[in-house]
Design a protein around this motif. Sequence first.
Motif, PDB file in Angstrom:
ATOM      1  N   SER A  92       0.842  -1.203   0.000  1.00 23.44           N
ATOM      2  CA  SER A  92       0.000   0.000   0.000  1.00 23.44           C
ATOM      3  C   SER A  92       0.877   1.254   0.000  1.00 23.44           C
ATOM      4  O   SER A  92       0.558   2.245  -0.660  1.00 23.44           O
ATOM      5  N   LEU A  93       2.017   1.212   0.688  1.00 17.87           N
ATOM      6  CA  LEU A  93       2.949   2.343   0.652  1.00 17.87           C
ATOM      7  C   LEU A  93       3.555   2.485  -0.740  1.00 17.87           C
ATOM      8  O   LEU A  93       3.664   3.588  -1.272  1.00 17.87           O
ATOM      9  N   GLY A  94       3.924   1.391  -1.354  1.00 18.67           N
ATOM     10  CA  GLY A  94       4.471   1.411  -2.705  1.00 18.67           C
ATOM     11  C   GLY A  94       3.473   1.954  -3.718  1.00 18.67           C
ATOM     12  O   GLY A  94       3.853   2.639  -4.673  1.00 18.67           O
ATOM     13  N   GLU A  95       2.200   1.663  -3.507  1.00 17.23           N
ATOM     14  CA  GLU A  95       1.155   2.177  -4.405  1.00 17.23           C
ATOM     15  C   GLU A  95       1.154   3.703  -4.437  1.00 17.23           C
ATOM     16  O   GLU A  95       0.819   4.297  -5.453  1.00 17.23           O
ATOM     17  N   THR A  96       1.547   4.334  -3.328  1.00 17.78           N
ATOM     18  CA  THR A  96       1.546   5.806  -3.292  1.00 17.78           C
ATOM     19  C   THR A  96       2.604   6.410  -4.214  1.00 17.78           C
ATOM     20  O   THR A  96       2.572   7.606  -4.491  1.00 17.78           O
ATOM     21  N   LEU A  97       3.534   5.579  -4.695  1.00 18.21           N
ATOM     22  CA  LEU A  97       4.581   6.059  -5.601  1.00 18.21           C
ATOM     23  C   LEU A  97       4.169   6.012  -7.068  1.00 18.21           C
ATOM     24  O   LEU A  97       4.855   6.561  -7.919  1.00 18.21           O
ATOM     25  N   LYS A  98       3.049   5.371  -7.377  1.00 17.40           N
ATOM     26  CA  LYS A  98       2.641   5.225  -8.772  1.00 17.40           C
ATOM     27  C   LYS A  98       2.494   6.579  -9.460  1.00 17.40           C
ATOM     28  O   LYS A  98       3.013   6.780 -10.558  1.00 17.40           O
ATOM     29  N   GLU A  99       1.835   7.503  -8.835  1.00 13.41           N
ATOM     30  CA  GLU A  99       1.609   8.812  -9.451  1.00 13.41           C
ATOM     31  C   GLU A  99       2.905   9.610  -9.633  1.00 13.41           C
ATOM     32  O   GLU A  99       3.201  10.055 -10.740  1.00 13.41           O
ATOM     33  N   PRO A 100       3.712   9.799  -8.562  1.00 14.92           N
ATOM     34  CA  PRO A 100       4.920  10.596  -8.775  1.00 14.92           C
ATOM     35  C   PRO A 100       5.929   9.951  -9.721  1.00 14.92           C
ATOM     36  O   PRO A 100       6.545  10.637 -10.541  1.00 14.92           O
ATOM     37  N   ILE A 101       6.112   8.638  -9.657  1.00 11.13           N
ATOM     38  CA  ILE A 101       7.060   7.990 -10.554  1.00 11.13           C
ATOM     39  C   ILE A 101       6.517   8.004 -11.984  1.00 11.13           C
ATOM     40  O   ILE A 101       7.259   8.234 -12.939  1.00 11.13           O
ATOM     41  N   GLY A 102       5.221   7.806 -12.128  1.00 10.13           N
ATOM     42  CA  GLY A 102       4.617   7.890 -13.455  1.00 10.13           C
ATOM     43  C   GLY A 102       4.780   9.272 -14.050  1.00 10.13           C
ATOM     44  O   GLY A 102       5.096   9.427 -15.234  1.00 10.13           O
ATOM     45  N   ALA A 103       4.565  10.295 -13.220  1.00 12.26           N
ATOM     46  CA  ALA A 103       4.717  11.676 -13.698  1.00 12.26           C
ATOM     47  C   ALA A 103       6.164  11.937 -14.113  1.00 12.26           C
ATOM     48  O   ALA A 103       6.413  12.559 -15.156  1.00 12.26           O
ATOM     49  N   LEU A 104       7.118  11.463 -13.343  1.00  9.91           N
ATOM     50  CA  LEU A 104       8.527  11.651 -13.675  1.00  9.91           C
ATOM     51  C   LEU A 104       8.888  10.910 -14.963  1.00  9.91           C
ATOM     52  O   LEU A 104       9.598  11.441 -15.825  1.00  9.91           O
ATOM     53  N   ALA A 105       8.379   9.692 -15.127  1.00  8.68           N
ATOM     54  CA  ALA A 105       8.653   8.925 -16.345  1.00  8.68           C
ATOM     55  C   ALA A 105       8.043   9.616 -17.569  1.00  8.68           C
ATOM     56  O   ALA A 105       8.690   9.703 -18.625  1.00  8.68           O
ATOM     57  N   ARG A 106       6.825  10.128 -17.445  1.00 10.19           N
ATOM     58  CA  ARG A 106       6.197  10.844 -18.562  1.00 10.19           C
ATOM     59  C   ARG A 106       6.998  12.103 -18.900  1.00 10.19           C
ATOM     60  O   ARG A 106       7.213  12.422 -20.062  1.00 10.19           O
ATOM     61  N   TRP A 107       7.469  12.802 -17.879  1.00 12.82           N
ATOM     62  CA  TRP A 107       8.279  14.006 -18.079  1.00 12.82           C
ATOM     63  C   TRP A 107       9.563  13.648 -18.823  1.00 12.82           C
ATOM     64  O   TRP A 107       9.955  14.319 -19.769  1.00 12.82           O
ATOM     65  N   ALA A 108      10.233  12.575 -18.378  1.00 17.90           N
ATOM     66  CA  ALA A 108      11.484  12.149 -19.019  1.00 17.90           C
ATOM     67  C   ALA A 108      11.237  11.793 -20.482  1.00 17.90           C
ATOM     68  O   ALA A 108      12.028  12.155 -21.361  1.00 17.90           O
ATOM     69  N   TYR A 109      10.144  11.102 -20.747  1.00 16.10           N
ATOM     70  CA  TYR A 109       9.837  10.734 -22.126  1.00 16.10           C
ATOM     71  C   TYR A 109       9.544  11.981 -22.971  1.00 16.10           C
ATOM     72  O   TYR A 109      10.016  12.114 -24.093  1.00 16.10           O
ATOM     73  N   GLN A 110       8.788  12.909 -22.405  1.00 19.64           N
ATOM     74  CA  GLN A 110       8.420  14.121 -23.128  1.00 19.64           C
ATOM     75  C   GLN A 110       9.644  14.950 -23.510  1.00 19.64           C
ATOM     76  O   GLN A 110       9.699  15.533 -24.585  1.00 19.64           O
TER      77      GLN A 110
END
Length: 127
Positions: A92-110
């Motif tokens: 459940s703690l790891g689930e809280t990282l989905k949004e920030p890591i996803g946002a960082l990955a999308r930023w890196a790709y962009q």
Amino acid sequence: MIEPDIEQLCRRDSETAGHVRDILDRVGDKWSMLVISLLEHGPRRYGSLASDIPGISQRMLTVTLQRLERDGLVTRTSFPEIPPRVEYALSSLGETLKEPIGALARWAYQYKDEFAASRDRYDEARA
């Protein structure tokens, strides 16, 4: 809930600064981010993770999974089967990282092309 000013907290309290740095080191290392990104889609077996992370050694994947489990970000479930089956999933703690890591990955790709161009300009200027 009012968010604390992390910069001010860390300046006043070296223990807090150490904890924040330690957590960011764990979450921000390249292998942990990749494992967390893969687990955000559901539980995975070791072999599946290993085949989907190019360049990671078996030892590094094992160490990364153990560290993430120790920090409470990943759960490890063993199934009493023959042959043995183990699955890893975000806690459940790891689930809280989905949004920030996803946002960082999308930023890196962009911005990947801009990074490449900047590096090329820098390297050419230094040559």
